[in-house]
Design an enzyme around this catalytic site. Structure first.
Site, PDB file in Angstrom:
ATOM      1  N   LYS A  59      -1.642  -3.223   3.031  1.00 21.57           N
ATOM      2  CA  LYS A  59      -1.177  -4.012   1.883  1.00 21.57           C
ATOM      3  C   LYS A  59       0.027  -4.881   2.248  1.00 21.57           C
ATOM      4  O   LYS A  59       0.079  -6.062   1.917  1.00 21.57           O
ATOM      5  CB  LYS A  59      -0.788  -3.069   0.726  1.00 21.57           C
ATOM      6  CG  LYS A  59      -1.935  -2.232   0.212  1.00 21.57           C
ATOM      7  CD  LYS A  59      -1.502  -1.269  -0.877  1.00 21.57           C
ATOM      8  CE  LYS A  59      -0.599  -0.151  -0.388  1.00 21.57           C
ATOM      9  NZ  LYS A  59      -1.220   0.772   0.575  1.00 21.57           N
ATOM     10  N   THR A  60       0.985  -4.287   2.944  1.00 21.93           N
ATOM     11  CA  THR A  60       2.198  -5.036   3.285  1.00 21.93           C
ATOM     12  C   THR A  60       1.905  -6.094   4.348  1.00 21.93           C
ATOM     13  O   THR A  60       2.404  -7.223   4.265  1.00 21.93           O
ATOM     14  CB  THR A  60       3.304  -4.064   3.740  1.00 21.93           C
ATOM     15  OG1 THR A  60       3.500  -3.102   2.695  1.00 21.93           O
ATOM     16  CG2 THR A  60       4.606  -4.788   4.003  1.00 21.93           C
ATOM     17  N   HIS A  77       2.953   5.472  -2.716  1.00 22.38           N
ATOM     18  CA  HIS A  77       1.922   5.675  -3.734  1.00 22.38           C
ATOM     19  C   HIS A  77       2.530   5.817  -5.141  1.00 22.38           C
ATOM     20  O   HIS A  77       2.070   5.177  -6.087  1.00 22.38           O
ATOM     21  CB  HIS A  77       1.114   6.928  -3.364  1.00 22.38           C
ATOM     22  CG  HIS A  77       0.131   7.339  -4.400  1.00 22.38           C
ATOM     23  ND1 HIS A  77      -0.927   6.534  -4.788  1.00 22.38           N
ATOM     24  CD2 HIS A  77       0.036   8.461  -5.149  1.00 22.38           C
ATOM     25  CE1 HIS A  77      -1.623   7.156  -5.717  1.00 22.38           C
ATOM     26  NE2 HIS A  77      -1.065   8.321  -5.950  1.00 22.38           N
ATOM     27  N   ASP A 137      -1.321   2.750   4.282  1.00 23.11           N
ATOM     28  CA  ASP A 137      -1.669   2.317   5.648  1.00 23.11           C
ATOM     29  C   ASP A 137      -2.941   1.463   5.743  1.00 23.11           C
ATOM     30  O   ASP A 137      -3.428   1.210   6.846  1.00 23.11           O
ATOM     31  CB  ASP A 137      -1.817   3.518   6.608  1.00 23.11           C
ATOM     32  CG  ASP A 137      -0.465   3.978   7.130  1.00 23.11           C
ATOM     33  OD1 ASP A 137       0.508   3.207   6.993  1.00 23.11           O
ATOM     34  OD2 ASP A 137      -0.377   5.102   7.654  1.00 23.11           O
TER      35      ASP A 137
HETATM   36  P1  GDP Z   1       0.275  -0.368   3.732  1.00 27.29           P
HETATM   37  O1  GDP Z   1       0.780   1.034   3.750  1.00 27.29           O
HETATM   38  O2  GDP Z   1      -1.021  -0.475   2.980  1.00 27.29           O
HETATM   39  O3  GDP Z   1       1.284  -1.368   3.274  1.00 27.29           O
HETATM   40  O4  GDP Z   1      -0.122  -0.745   5.257  1.00 27.29           O
HETATM   41  P2  GDP Z   1       0.680  -1.616   6.330  1.00 27.29           P
HETATM   42  O5  GDP Z   1       0.592  -3.056   6.006  1.00 27.29           O
HETATM   43  O6  GDP Z   1       2.029  -1.031   6.522  1.00 27.29           O
HETATM   44  O7  GDP Z   1      -0.215  -1.360   7.615  1.00 27.29           O
HETATM   45  C1  GDP Z   1      -0.384  -0.079   8.167  1.00 27.29           C
HETATM   46  C2  GDP Z   1      -0.698  -0.182   9.641  1.00 27.29           C
HETATM   47  O8  GDP Z   1      -1.944  -0.835   9.819  1.00 27.29           O
HETATM   48  C3  GDP Z   1       0.319  -1.016  10.415  1.00 27.29           C
HETATM   49  O9  GDP Z   1       0.547  -0.412  11.646  1.00 27.29           O
HETATM   50  C4  GDP Z   1      -0.348  -2.357  10.574  1.00 27.29           C
HETATM   51  O10 GDP Z   1       0.061  -3.058  11.718  1.00 27.29           O
HETATM   52  C5  GDP Z   1      -1.796  -1.950  10.677  1.00 27.29           C
HETATM   53  N1  GDP Z   1      -2.702  -3.029  10.228  1.00 27.29           N
HETATM   54  C6  GDP Z   1      -2.615  -3.703   9.066  1.00 27.29           C
HETATM   55  N2  GDP Z   1      -3.604  -4.625   8.989  1.00 27.29           N
HETATM   56  C7  GDP Z   1      -4.323  -4.517  10.127  1.00 27.29           C
HETATM   57  C8  GDP Z   1      -5.471  -5.197  10.637  1.00 27.29           C
HETATM   58  O11 GDP Z   1      -6.031  -6.086  10.018  1.00 27.29           O
HETATM   59  N3  GDP Z   1      -5.914  -4.779  11.854  1.00 27.29           N
HETATM   60  C9  GDP Z   1      -5.318  -3.810  12.566  1.00 27.29           C
HETATM   61  N4  GDP Z   1      -5.832  -3.491  13.727  1.00 27.29           N
HETATM   62  N5  GDP Z   1      -4.247  -3.148  12.114  1.00 27.29           N
HETATM   63  C10 GDP Z   1      -3.747  -3.485  10.911  1.00 27.29           C
HETATM   64 MG    MG Z   2       3.184  -1.074   2.519  1.00 28.36          MG
END
Ligand code: GDP
Ligand code: MG
Length: 379
Positions: free
Chosen positions: A13-14, A73, A10
């Site tokens: 990354k994506t 993970h 979260d």
């Molecule tokens: P991952 O698990 O690392 O791949 O994370 P995701 O890309 O799925 O992002 C997790 C959550 O964080 C999602 O709801 C995104 O919309 C939110 N998010 C990601 N980047 C940002 C950002 O730069 N700002 C904000 N406010 N939310 C973000």
């Molecule tokens: Mg992801």
């Protein structure tokens, strides 16, 4: 160059991966890949292991990138140890709202152990915190890198909002990130490395020598060049008097090509499958190695029970297989977990750092129970 996003769940990354494609798509260097398309995560299957993974390609002004992103993970862990393409660089994503978390540390530790040299830090979700907070997270990130043996003071740190960039608001951080990737050194090309070929089989040609068959793993061999053959206590030297690919004589062979090499005057006895052929002085053999080992989970057709340090079974690597004793610090390694493990062999095996290997159980039916990566060769 192979790159990948790593970091805590979260942290974005994506979102960042999708944002890179969106920003580069505008410049004609990518096809915009939507968040949902990446997160669907295709499956990569490798002898029992399933890795949920997305492969995304994009291009900067300087070079082409093959980017990997994983949903979970354990997929990240498996991709780093068992994936098909090794990462040349990783973008460690840290959300400024959380700072360094457990998976941030675990991914970084594993990156270090598998010998990944290039790391860029992306501090994400900058839209949700103030400047002081960003600076604190940067400090924390640099300290963490230094603790793990990276050059924490000089590693590139970029702060921004992947989400804003994805929404088309502010893409400056993505441009900085791509610049930072472009500034990394070119990965070493297999073609320029010394010639190496694990031996798959050999045939005697009466009066002329021995034809050694295999697939070139790195480098180039030209007709007339000297070669050596080493492994399992044996060694021999010869000259490549003819090289054939698909039964046709060629002037040279290079990494990835399957070929037969006629070695002038070489006796067939003492040349066995599993030994390696290489340019003189390039074949290294040892009976002691450091590795990163992943034990397949029961779901992946692995063992039900864990293994103890000292566990011995067959290790398969390149064209050889050999019983090896596996040693590690913890008492037990459970299925679905990974560990830094040392391998001890009775015989000297030909080997190279960064090579993948499998651990197989030799019961009634042979099955793969572990996969790993050679991280250090003790000569
Ligand atoms: P991952 O698990 O690392 O791949 O994370 P995701 O890309 O799925 O992002 C997790 C959550 O964080 C999602 O709801 C995104 O919309 C939110 N998010 C990601 N980047 C940002 C950002 O730069 N700002 C904000 N406010 N939310 C973000
Ligand atoms: Mg992801």
């Amino acid at each position: 160059m192979n790159v990948g996003t790593i970091g805590h769940i979260d942290h974005g990354k994506t979102t960042l991966t999708s944002a890179i494609t969106r920003v580069l798509a505008k410049k004609g260097g990518a096809k915009y890949v939507k968040f949902d398309e990446i997160d669907k995560g295709k499956e990569e299957k490798k002898r029992g292991i399933t890795i949920n993974i997305a492969h995304i390609g994009y291009e900067s002004k300087k070079r082409r990138y093959a980017h990997t992103d994983c949903p979970g993970h354990s997929d990240f862990i498996k991709n780093m140890i068992c994936g098909t393409a090794q990462m040349d660089a990783a973008v460690l994503v840290i959300a400024a709202t959380d700072g360094v978390m457990a998976q941030t540390k675990e991914h970084l530790l594993l990156a270090k152990q598998i010998g990944l040299k290039n790391i860029i830090i992306f501090i994400n979700k900058a839209d949700l915190v103030d400047q002081d907070n960003l600076e604190l997270v940067e400090l924390e990130a640099r300290e963490l890198l230094t603790e793990h043996g990276f050059d924490g003071d000089n590693i590139k740190v970029i702060a921004g909002s992947a989400l804003k960039a994805l929404e088309g608001d502010n893409s400056e951080c993505i441009e900085k990130l791509v610049d930072a990737l472009d500034a990394l050194p070119e990965p070493k090309r297999q073609q320029n490395a010394p010639f190496l070929m694990p031996i798959a089989s050999r045939v005697q040609i009466t009066g002329r020598g021995t034809v050694v068959v295999g697939t070139v793993s790195q480098g180039t061999l030209k007709k007339g060049e000297k070669i050596e053959i080493k492994g399992f206590g044996g060694s021999a030297e010869s000259v490549a008097s003819d090289i054939q690919v698909f039964k046709k004589t060629v002037k040279q062979v290079t990494a990835g090509e399957h070929c037969g090499i006629l070695c002038r005057g070489l006796k067939t006895q003492g040349v066995e499958r599993g030994m390696w052929m290489g340019s003189p002085g390039s074949v290294v053999t040892t009976n002691f190695l450091k590795t990163e080992l992943y034990l397949l989970s029961e779901d992946e057709n692995g063992r039900k029970l864990g293994i103890r340090s000292g566990f011995t079974d067959r290790i398969f690597c390149s064209t050889w297989d050999e019983p090896g004793r596996i040693m590690f610090r913890n008492e037990l390694l459970m299925p679905g977990e990974h560990i830094t493990a040392y391998l001890l062999f009775l015989n000297e095996v030909p080997i190279l750092k960064n090579m993948p290997f499998t651990l197989r159980e030799s019961g009634k039916a042979v099955r793969t129970i572990g996969r790993g990566l050679i991280t250090e060769v003790f000569e």
